[in-house]
Write a protein that holds these residues in place. Structure first.
Motif, PDB file in Angstrom:
ATOM      1  N   LEU A 160      -5.356  10.195  10.461  1.00 58.06           N
ATOM      2  CA  LEU A 160      -5.361   8.743  10.679  1.00 58.06           C
ATOM      3  C   LEU A 160      -6.136   8.025   9.578  1.00 58.06           C
ATOM      4  CD1 LEU A 160      -5.886   8.558  14.562  1.00 58.06           C
ATOM      5  CD2 LEU A 160      -3.789   8.071  13.280  1.00 58.06           C
ATOM      6  N   PHE A 161      -7.300   8.552   9.241  1.00 55.46           N
ATOM      7  CA  PHE A 161      -8.100   7.934   8.185  1.00 55.46           C
ATOM      8  C   PHE A 161      -7.388   8.030   6.833  1.00 55.46           C
ATOM      9  CE2 PHE A 161     -11.690   8.128  11.166  1.00 55.46           C
ATOM     10  CZ  PHE A 161     -12.273   6.896  10.913  1.00 55.46           C
ATOM     11  N   PHE A 162      -6.731   9.149   6.589  1.00 52.03           N
ATOM     12  CA  PHE A 162      -6.011   9.299   5.333  1.00 52.03           C
ATOM     13  C   PHE A 162      -4.822   8.345   5.259  1.00 52.03           C
ATOM     14  CE2 PHE A 162      -6.579  11.769   1.675  1.00 52.03           C
ATOM     15  CZ  PHE A 162      -7.562  12.699   1.945  1.00 52.03           C
ATOM     16  N   GLY A 163      -4.149   8.167   6.374  1.00 51.77           N
ATOM     17  CA  GLY A 163      -3.037   7.218   6.401  1.00 51.77           C
ATOM     18  C   GLY A 163      -3.501   5.814   6.077  1.00 51.77           C
ATOM     19  N   LEU A 164      -4.624   5.405   6.688  1.00 49.21           N
ATOM     20  CA  LEU A 164      -5.183   4.082   6.425  1.00 49.21           C
ATOM     21  C   LEU A 164      -5.651   3.967   4.975  1.00 49.21           C
ATOM     22  CD1 LEU A 164      -6.090   1.315   7.445  1.00 49.21           C
ATOM     23  CD2 LEU A 164      -8.223   2.373   8.232  1.00 49.21           C
ATOM     24  N   PHE A 165      -6.205   5.051   4.462  1.00 44.76           N
ATOM     25  CA  PHE A 165      -6.674   5.046   3.073  1.00 44.76           C
ATOM     26  C   PHE A 165      -5.513   4.873   2.100  1.00 44.76           C
ATOM     27  CE2 PHE A 165      -7.396   7.596  -0.803  1.00 44.76           C
ATOM     28  CZ  PHE A 165      -8.446   6.880  -1.352  1.00 44.76           C
ATOM     29  N   ILE A 166      -4.413   5.577   2.339  1.00 49.63           N
ATOM     30  CA  ILE A 166      -3.251   5.474   1.451  1.00 49.63           C
ATOM     31  C   ILE A 166      -2.684   4.057   1.468  1.00 49.63           C
ATOM     32  CG2 ILE A 166      -0.880   6.255   1.088  1.00 49.63           C
ATOM     33  CD1 ILE A 166      -1.762   9.031   2.052  1.00 49.63           C
ATOM     34  N   VAL A 167      -2.602   3.452   2.657  1.00 48.45           N
ATOM     35  CA  VAL A 167      -2.112   2.074   2.766  1.00 48.45           C
ATOM     36  C   VAL A 167      -3.029   1.121   2.005  1.00 48.45           C
ATOM     37  CG1 VAL A 167      -1.713   0.155   4.355  1.00 48.45           C
ATOM     38  CG2 VAL A 167      -0.910   2.449   4.948  1.00 48.45           C
ATOM     39  N   THR A 168      -4.347   1.298   2.183  1.00 44.83           N
ATOM     40  CA  THR A 168      -5.320   0.459   1.484  1.00 44.83           C
ATOM     41  C   THR A 168      -5.177   0.609  -0.030  1.00 44.83           C
ATOM     42  OG1 THR A 168      -6.895   0.682   3.316  1.00 44.83           O
ATOM     43  CG2 THR A 168      -7.782  -0.031   1.193  1.00 44.83           C
ATOM     44  N   SER A 169      -5.016   1.847  -0.489  1.00 45.67           N
ATOM     45  CA  SER A 169      -4.873   2.115  -1.926  1.00 45.67           C
ATOM     46  C   SER A 169      -3.619   1.453  -2.483  1.00 45.67           C
ATOM     47  CB  SER A 169      -4.814   3.625  -2.175  1.00 45.67           C
ATOM     48  OG  SER A 169      -5.970   4.275  -1.709  1.00 45.67           O
ATOM     49  N   LEU A 170      -2.516   1.574  -1.748  1.00 40.55           N
ATOM     50  CA  LEU A 170      -1.253   0.997  -2.211  1.00 40.55           C
ATOM     51  C   LEU A 170      -1.335  -0.529  -2.297  1.00 40.55           C
ATOM     52  CD1 LEU A 170       1.310   3.211  -0.260  1.00 40.55           C
ATOM     53  CD2 LEU A 170       1.037   3.110  -2.744  1.00 40.55           C
ATOM     54  N   LEU A 171      -1.933  -1.156  -1.284  1.00 39.45           N
ATOM     55  CA  LEU A 171      -2.066  -2.617  -1.300  1.00 39.45           C
ATOM     56  C   LEU A 171      -2.921  -3.078  -2.472  1.00 39.45           C
ATOM     57  CD1 LEU A 171      -2.502  -3.404   2.514  1.00 39.45           C
ATOM     58  CD2 LEU A 171      -0.544  -3.976   1.059  1.00 39.45           C
ATOM     59  N   PHE A 172      -4.022  -2.380  -2.701  1.00 37.89           N
ATOM     60  CA  PHE A 172      -4.888  -2.710  -3.838  1.00 37.89           C
ATOM     61  C   PHE A 172      -4.132  -2.537  -5.150  1.00 37.89           C
ATOM     62  CE2 PHE A 172      -7.637  -0.851  -7.160  1.00 37.89           C
ATOM     63  CZ  PHE A 172      -8.389  -1.978  -7.466  1.00 37.89           C
ATOM     64  N   HIS A 173      -3.398  -1.440  -5.264  1.00 32.08           N
ATOM     65  CA  HIS A 173      -2.627  -1.134  -6.482  1.00 32.08           C
ATOM     66  C   HIS A 173      -1.605  -2.241  -6.764  1.00 32.08           C
ATOM     67  CE1 HIS A 173      -0.496   2.215  -8.946  1.00 32.08           C
ATOM     68  NE2 HIS A 173      -0.157   1.031  -9.410  1.00 32.08           N
ATOM     69  N   VAL A 174      -0.830  -2.610  -5.767  1.00 36.22           N
ATOM     70  CA  VAL A 174       0.220  -3.625  -5.944  1.00 36.22           C
ATOM     71  C   VAL A 174      -0.389  -4.978  -6.314  1.00 36.22           C
ATOM     72  CG1 VAL A 174       1.986  -4.954  -4.738  1.00 36.22           C
ATOM     73  CG2 VAL A 174       1.873  -2.478  -4.431  1.00 36.22           C
ATOM     74  N   ARG A 175      -1.476  -5.350  -5.625  1.00 34.69           N
ATOM     75  CA  ARG A 175      -2.110  -6.647  -5.888  1.00 34.69           C
ATOM     76  C   ARG A 175      -2.725  -6.702  -7.281  1.00 34.69           C
ATOM     77  NH1 ARG A 175      -5.213  -7.519  -0.050  1.00 34.69           N
ATOM     78  NH2 ARG A 175      -3.333  -7.853   1.206  1.00 34.69           N
ATOM     79  N   LEU A 176      -3.363  -5.596  -7.708  1.00 40.70           N
ATOM     80  CA  LEU A 176      -3.979  -5.573  -9.038  1.00 40.70           C
ATOM     81  C   LEU A 176      -2.911  -5.591 -10.131  1.00 40.70           C
ATOM     82  CD1 LEU A 176      -6.581  -5.416 -10.679  1.00 40.70           C
ATOM     83  CD2 LEU A 176      -6.467  -2.917 -10.500  1.00 40.70           C
ATOM     84  N   GLN A 177      -1.779  -4.963  -9.840  1.00 38.39           N
ATOM     85  CA  GLN A 177      -0.691  -4.957 -10.813  1.00 38.39           C
ATOM     86  C   GLN A 177      -0.092  -6.350 -10.964  1.00 38.39           C
ATOM     87  OE1 GLN A 177       1.765  -1.353 -11.103  1.00 38.39           O
ATOM     88  NE2 GLN A 177       3.539  -2.657 -10.737  1.00 38.39           N
ATOM     89  N   LYS A 178      -0.007  -7.080  -9.852  1.00 38.82           N
ATOM     90  CA  LYS A 178       0.552  -8.433  -9.897  1.00 38.82           C
ATOM     91  C   LYS A 178      -0.453  -9.439 -10.450  1.00 38.82           C
ATOM     92  CE  LYS A 178       3.919  -8.051  -6.126  1.00 38.82           C
ATOM     93  NZ  LYS A 178       4.323  -8.545  -4.765  1.00 38.82           N
ATOM     94  N   ASN A 179      -1.738  -9.222 -10.162  1.00 36.58           N
ATOM     95  CA  ASN A 179      -2.779 -10.143 -10.595  1.00 36.58           C
ATOM     96  C   ASN A 179      -3.887  -9.373 -11.322  1.00 36.58           C
ATOM     97  OD1 ASN A 179      -1.872 -12.721  -9.060  1.00 36.58           O
ATOM     98  ND2 ASN A 179      -1.906 -11.116  -7.497  1.00 36.58           N
ATOM     99  N   PRO A 180      -3.591  -8.874 -12.516  1.00 34.19           N
ATOM    100  CA  PRO A 180      -4.570  -8.040 -13.229  1.00 34.19           C
ATOM    101  C   PRO A 180      -5.835  -8.816 -13.588  1.00 34.19           C
ATOM    102  CG  PRO A 180      -2.759  -8.633 -14.672  1.00 34.19           C
ATOM    103  CD  PRO A 180      -2.355  -9.074 -13.303  1.00 34.19           C
ATOM    104  N   THR A 181      -6.963  -8.139 -13.488  1.00 30.69           N
ATOM    105  CA  THR A 181      -8.232  -8.723 -13.918  1.00 30.69           C
ATOM    106  C   THR A 181      -8.403  -8.448 -15.412  1.00 30.69           C
ATOM    107  OG1 THR A 181      -9.428  -6.680 -13.420  1.00 30.69           O
ATOM    108  CG2 THR A 181      -9.258  -8.311 -11.652  1.00 30.69           C
ATOM    109  N   ALA A 182      -9.345  -9.160 -16.027  1.00 33.56           N
ATOM    110  CA  ALA A 182      -9.584  -8.962 -17.461  1.00 33.56           C
ATOM    111  C   ALA A 182     -10.031  -7.529 -17.740  1.00 33.56           C
ATOM    112  CB  ALA A 182     -10.652  -9.951 -17.931  1.00 33.56           C
ATOM    113  N   GLN A 183     -10.817  -6.966 -16.818  1.00 32.41           N
ATOM    114  CA  GLN A 183     -11.319  -5.600 -17.015  1.00 32.41           C
ATOM    115  C   GLN A 183     -10.236  -4.540 -16.827  1.00 32.41           C
ATOM    116  OE1 GLN A 183     -12.700  -7.917 -15.117  1.00 32.41           O
ATOM    117  NE2 GLN A 183     -14.701  -8.323 -16.035  1.00 32.41           N
ATOM    118  N   SER A 184      -9.206  -4.853 -16.054  1.00 34.29           N
ATOM    119  CA  SER A 184      -8.165  -3.860 -15.765  1.00 34.29           C
ATOM    120  C   SER A 184      -7.102  -3.767 -16.853  1.00 34.29           C
ATOM    121  CB  SER A 184      -7.483  -4.185 -14.434  1.00 34.29           C
ATOM    122  OG  SER A 184      -6.672  -5.354 -14.543  1.00 34.29           O
TER     123      SER A 184
END
Length: 266
Positions: A160-184
Motif C-alpha cells: 500500500l505504501f509503495f503504491g502511494l509512493f509510486i503515484v506521488t512520484s509520477l505526479l511530481f514527475h509529470v508536474r515538474l516536466q510541465k513546469n520545470p524549475t530553473a534548477q531542474s
C-alpha cells in the motif's frame, strides 16, 4: 504409528544457489558502501544495511543445508531476507525527497517533502517490525498460522505504501516536466526518477510474490519449491541493488552537494 514431526523446511536449501547470491549481494553492497562514502550519501545507509541482510541471509541458507532442524538458523535467514527490501525502500523514499530538494520542485509534489519522508519511512519501519514479528512466529508449528497472518499484514502495508509512493512520484514527475524549475533544467533528474520507478516496481513485484507465498502457507506450491524464491525475490532484489550502483543518487544528491546547493547566494 509414530507422530510425524513438523518440518521447518519444505526442501533442502541449495548451497550453490545461496553461495552465488551471497557473493553477488556482498559485492554490490560493498560497492554501495564505497559509493556512499565517496559521495557522502548518508541517506543510503539503510540500503547498505539491507544489502548486508541479504548477503548474510543467503549465508544462513548455506549453513541451513546441513542444519535443517535448527530453528535459530531458519528464523535468522527468514527474517533477514524478509525485511531487507523494507530497508531498501527506506532509502528509495528518501531519494525522492532529495530529488525534490535538488530541483527545488517541492511545491509540485502532492505531499510536502518533509511529510513525504516521514510518512513513507515511518510506514516502512512499521511494516519492517510487523514482518519481523511474524517471521519469527512461523518457525513454530503451534504459531505458524498466526505468524503467517502477521507477515501478510506487514507485506500488504508495504504494498500500500509503495503504491502511494509510486503515484506521488509520477505526479511530481509529470508536474515538474510541465513546469520545470530553473534548477531542474540542467539537472539529469529524470534518470534518477526512472531508477526509482524501476526499483519500486521490482520491490512491489517481490512483495506481491511474498504475499502469495505466505498466503499459500507452509504446504503451498510457492514455499515447497526453492526456485520461486530465487526468481521472484533474489533476482529482483539484486536488480534493485545493481540499478543504484549504476545510477547512484549520490552522484546528483549527495549530502555535500545538497548542502552546497542549499546555501543562499549573497
Amino acid at each position: 504409528m509414530a507422530e510425524e514431526k513438523f518440518s521447518i523446511w519444505a526442501y533442502s536449501p541449495s548451497i550453490p544457489a545461496a553461495a552465488i547470491f551471497a557473493v553477488l549481494f556482498a559485492g554490490t553492497t560493498g560497492f554501495h558502501g564505497f559509493q556512499a562514502f565517496k559521495k557522502r550519501s548518508l541517506f543510503f545507509i539503510p540500503f547498505i544495511i539491507g544489502g548486508i541482510f541479504e548477503a548474510v541471509g543467503y549465508v544462513g541458507r548455506i549453513i541451513a543445508h546441513n542444519n535443517q532442524t535448527s530453528i535459530g538458523i531458519y528464523i535468522m535467514q527468514t527474517l533477514l531476507l524478509l525485511v531487507a527490501p523494507a530497508l531498501y525502500a527506506a532509502s528509495v523514499y528518501m531519494t525522492l525527497g532529495r530529488i525534490m530538494l535538488h530541483t527545488r520542485g517541492e511545491h509540485l509534489s502532492p505531499i510536502k517533502r518533509t511529510l513525504l519522508t516521514k510518512i513513507f519511512v515511518i510506514g516502512d519501519v512499521f511494516s519492517f517490525l510487523v514482518q519481523s514479528g511474524g517471521g519469527g512466529l512461523m518457525a513454530q508449528e503451534k504459531s505458524q498460522n498466526l505468524g503467517k497472518n502477521i507477515v501478510l499484514i506487514g507485506l500488504v502495508l508495504q504494498i500500500l505504501f509503495f503504491g502511494l509512493f509510486i503515484v506521488t512520484s509520477l505526479l511530481f514527475h509529470v508536474r515538474l516536466q510541465k513546469n520545470p524549475t530553473a534548477q531542474s533544467v540542467d539537472a539529469p533528474w529524470k534518470k534518477y526518477m526512472f531508477s526509482l520507478y524501476f526499483a519500486s516496481i521490482l520491490i512491489l513485484i517481490r512483495s506481491l510474490f511474498r504475499v502469495a507465498e505466505f498466503q499459500g502457507g507452509h504446504d503451498g506450491p510457492l514455499m515447497k519449491k526453492e526456485v520461486y524464491l530465487y526468481i521472484f525475490d533474489s533476482v529482483l532484489m539484486l536488480g534493485v541493488s545493481v540499478v543504484f550502483n549504476v545510477v547512484h543518487p549520490g552522484n546528483l544528491i549527495g549530502s555535500r552537494k545538497v548542502m552546497q546547493d542549499s546555501m543562499p547566494l549573497a
